[in-house]
Enzyme design. Structure first.
Site, PDB file in Angstrom:
ATOM      1  N   HIS A   1      37.848  69.324  22.580  1.00  0.00           N
ATOM      2  CA  HIS A   1      37.091  68.208  22.592  1.00  0.00           C
ATOM      3  C   HIS A   1      36.473  68.349  21.371  1.00  0.00           C
ATOM      4  O   HIS A   1      35.678  67.506  21.219  1.00  0.00           O
ATOM      5  CB  HIS A   1      36.666  67.827  23.646  1.00  0.00           C
ATOM      6  CG  HIS A   1      35.264  68.499  23.824  1.00  0.00           C
ATOM      7  ND1 HIS A   1      35.691  69.708  24.879  1.00  0.00           N
ATOM      8  CD2 HIS A   1      34.248  68.345  23.836  1.00  0.00           C
ATOM      9  CE1 HIS A   1      34.511  70.216  24.816  1.00  0.00           C
ATOM     10  NE2 HIS A   1      33.615  69.186  24.706  1.00  0.00           N
TER      11      HIS A   1
HETATM   12  C1  UD1 Z   1      29.318  66.124  24.581  1.00  0.00           C
HETATM   13  C2  UD1 Z   1      28.162  67.589  23.638  1.00  0.00           C
HETATM   14  C3  UD1 Z   1      29.105  68.056  23.504  1.00  0.00           C
HETATM   15  C4  UD1 Z   1      29.706  69.102  24.858  1.00  0.00           C
HETATM   16  C5  UD1 Z   1      31.003  67.371  25.914  1.00  0.00           C
HETATM   17  C6  UD1 Z   1      31.004  68.136  26.801  1.00  0.00           C
HETATM   18  C7  UD1 Z   1      26.809  66.292  22.220  1.00  0.00           C
HETATM   19  C8  UD1 Z   1      26.376  66.028  20.434  1.00  0.00           C
HETATM   20  N1  UD1 Z   1      28.044  67.099  22.482  1.00  0.00           N
HETATM   21  O1  UD1 Z   1      30.458  66.139  23.543  1.00  0.00           O
HETATM   22  O2  UD1 Z   1      28.309  69.314  23.406  1.00  0.00           O
HETATM   23  O3  UD1 Z   1      30.532  69.959  24.600  1.00  0.00           O
HETATM   24  O4  UD1 Z   1      29.427  66.421  25.677  1.00  0.00           O
HETATM   25  O5  UD1 Z   1      31.957  66.458  27.230  1.00  0.00           O
HETATM   26  O6  UD1 Z   1      25.935  66.007  22.946  1.00  0.00           O
HETATM   27  N2  UD1 Z   1      33.576  58.982  26.117  1.00  0.00           N
HETATM   28  C9  UD1 Z   1      34.713  58.280  27.054  1.00  0.00           C
HETATM   29  N3  UD1 Z   1      33.990  58.532  28.302  1.00  0.00           N
HETATM   30  C10 UD1 Z   1      33.437  58.831  28.740  1.00  0.00           C
HETATM   31  C11 UD1 Z   1      32.458  59.685  27.342  1.00  0.00           C
HETATM   32  C12 UD1 Z   1      33.219  59.723  26.062  1.00  0.00           C
HETATM   33  O7  UD1 Z   1      34.905  57.282  26.614  1.00  0.00           O
HETATM   34  O8  UD1 Z   1      32.736  59.217  29.835  1.00  0.00           O
HETATM   35  C13 UD1 Z   1      34.124  59.301  24.847  1.00  0.00           C
HETATM   36  C14 UD1 Z   1      33.625  58.080  23.225  1.00  0.00           C
HETATM   37  O9  UD1 Z   1      34.341  57.172  22.748  1.00  0.00           O
HETATM   38  C15 UD1 Z   1      32.456  58.619  22.659  1.00  0.00           C
HETATM   39  C16 UD1 Z   1      33.341  59.823  23.095  1.00  0.00           C
HETATM   40  O10 UD1 Z   1      33.513  59.854  24.186  1.00  0.00           O
HETATM   41  O11 UD1 Z   1      31.586  58.114  22.039  1.00  0.00           O
HETATM   42  C17 UD1 Z   1      32.381  60.892  22.443  1.00  0.00           C
HETATM   43  O12 UD1 Z   1      31.750  61.180  23.435  1.00  0.00           O
HETATM   44  P1  UD1 Z   1      30.080  62.039  22.746  1.00  0.00           P
HETATM   45  O13 UD1 Z   1      29.241  62.042  24.910  1.00  0.00           O
HETATM   46  O14 UD1 Z   1      29.534  61.280  21.993  1.00  0.00           O
HETATM   47  O15 UD1 Z   1      30.511  63.557  22.534  1.00  0.00           O
HETATM   48  P2  UD1 Z   1      31.173  64.342  23.213  1.00  0.00           P
HETATM   49  O16 UD1 Z   1      32.585  64.221  22.861  1.00  0.00           O
HETATM   50  O17 UD1 Z   1      31.844  64.194  25.135  1.00  0.00           O
END
Ligand code: UD1
Length: 359
Positions: A207
């Protein structure tokens, strides 16, 4: 009464927070107020952890998610400040290296509230990772740094922390506390069908932005996983970020794909897999806690001691190297009894240090 506001937002932080919340529950003179920024919001990325690990329900859910880094961090800052104005805690406690971590630390510091950073001192030395920026800045504005490893202490010393007004406490690793505690309960509580968590399989997660947001790296990893799956089942609980990016890049992952799993399922998968393949920080350590070798699909790691001891190997996003490293690590046997991450009492040590803190 000692009042702590704990900021969580992303999946691994729920696991880490569960450890301290359990310790706080035993102390009548400590109040913990949990703030969920909302960064992770899907049921199986968030609620399931609170339910399974019996973490108290957050007092605040700020519902900030799904934006670019600037907007996300900015909105969190503003909303956390509002909570802190109301609650006036003695401490703000933040975990790890996500946007929720830096937002919580920065909001508190500007209001002259003491900041405690758990999982401090880790470095990948790759400033293109959002996590590296978050952790360096959070460390620098924290009053107390809870470090999990000797390497983390060394990193801080190299950055001049001997002359910086912050207390460094080597607490050990909170994720190890969680693994040991919940491993006793996971078997009866796991929800994944038994056939998914038995037999020979490779446990894989993917991820990290540096992999998912780079089409070349993503394609190379997909090629490796598809090839490997022809010889051994590759089970991938797929992060929503990765699912979306595979679709938009027209990449087909031909493996055993399942939705993101809860903590008990993850523990059962770790117990029974042959090997772990991942780009996650936390899972590299969890592999070690469950005595499994790990191939890390990154060019560097914060958990260098695992590589030094031969438990983990870095394979980047190189198809051939991922495949050869996996073969090599699958046939290796190691002694996993090195106490690299403390004595599973990190939660107690953290609370004690907060209670006895003197400038
Ligand atoms: C975040 C952390 C990363 C950590 C990871 C654990 C930052 C910069 N990154 O990354 O260090 O390893 O969490 O999982 O804070 N999304 C969903 N549903 C959810 C959560 C996310 O659909 O419940 C999708 C959304 O489109 C979102 C994308 O995933 O825009 C990325 O989510 P984001 O919270 O920006 O970062 P992670 O990749 O989860």
């Amino acid at each position: 009464m000692l009042k702590i506001v704990t900021i969580v937002g992303a999946r691994p932080q729920f696991v880490k927070a569960a450890v301290l919340s359990r310790v706080v529950g035993k102390h009548k003179d400590v109040e913990e107020i949990l703030v969920h920024t909302g960064q992770h919001y899907d049921h199986n990325m968030s609620d399931v952890f609170f339910e399974e690990m019996e973490i108290p329900k957050p007092a605040y859910n700020l519902d900030v998610n799904g934006m670019g880094h600037g907007a996300m961090t900015g909105q969190m800052l503003e909303k956390i400040e509002g909570v802190l104005e109301r609650e006036k805690p003695d401490w703000v406690l933040v975990y790890g290296d996500t946007n929720s971590t830096i937002a919580g630390a920065l909001a508190a510091k500007k209001m002259h509230i003491k900041v405690a950073h758990v999982e401090a001192g880790l470095r990948s030395f790759n400033m293109e990772m959002p996590e590296e920026v978050n952790r360096i800045l959070t460390d620098r504005i924290s009053d107390i740094l809870f470090v999990p490893t000797d390497t983390a202490v060394r990193n801080l010393m190299n950055e001049g922390y001997a002359n910086i007004d912050a207390k460094i406490v080597q607490s050990g690793d909170v994720m190890q506390d969680a693994s040991h505690f919940y491993a006793q309960h996971s078997e009866s509580k796991a929800k994944l069908p038994i056939e998914k968590r038995s037999g020979d399989f490779v446990l894989c997660t993917l991820h990290r932005a540096e992999n998912t947001d780079n089409p070349k790296r993503l394609a190379a990893i997909v090629a490796a996983l598809n090839e490997l799956h022809k010889t051994i089942r590759v089970l991938v609980p797929i992060h929503p970020r990765t699912r979306k990016l595979l679709e938009s890049n027209n990449l087909q992952l031909n493996v055993d794909l399942v939705d993101p799993v809860g903590y008990f399922d993850m523990i059962e998968l770790l117990k029974h897999c042959k090997i772990v393949l991942t780009d996650s920080g936390g899972l590299q350590k969890e592999a070690y806690f469950f005595q499994k070798h790990c191939v890390t699909m990154r060019d560097e790691t914060e958990w260098v001691e695992l590589v030094e001891h031969g438990y983990n190997v870095l394979a980047g996003a190189d198809t051939a190297l991922i495949l050869s490293s996996t073969q090599e690590m699958m046939s290796k046997s190691s002694d996993f009894s090195n106490p690299l991450y403390g004595d599973s009492k990190a939660g107690e040590k953290i609370l004690e240090a907060l209670q006895n803190f003197e400038k």
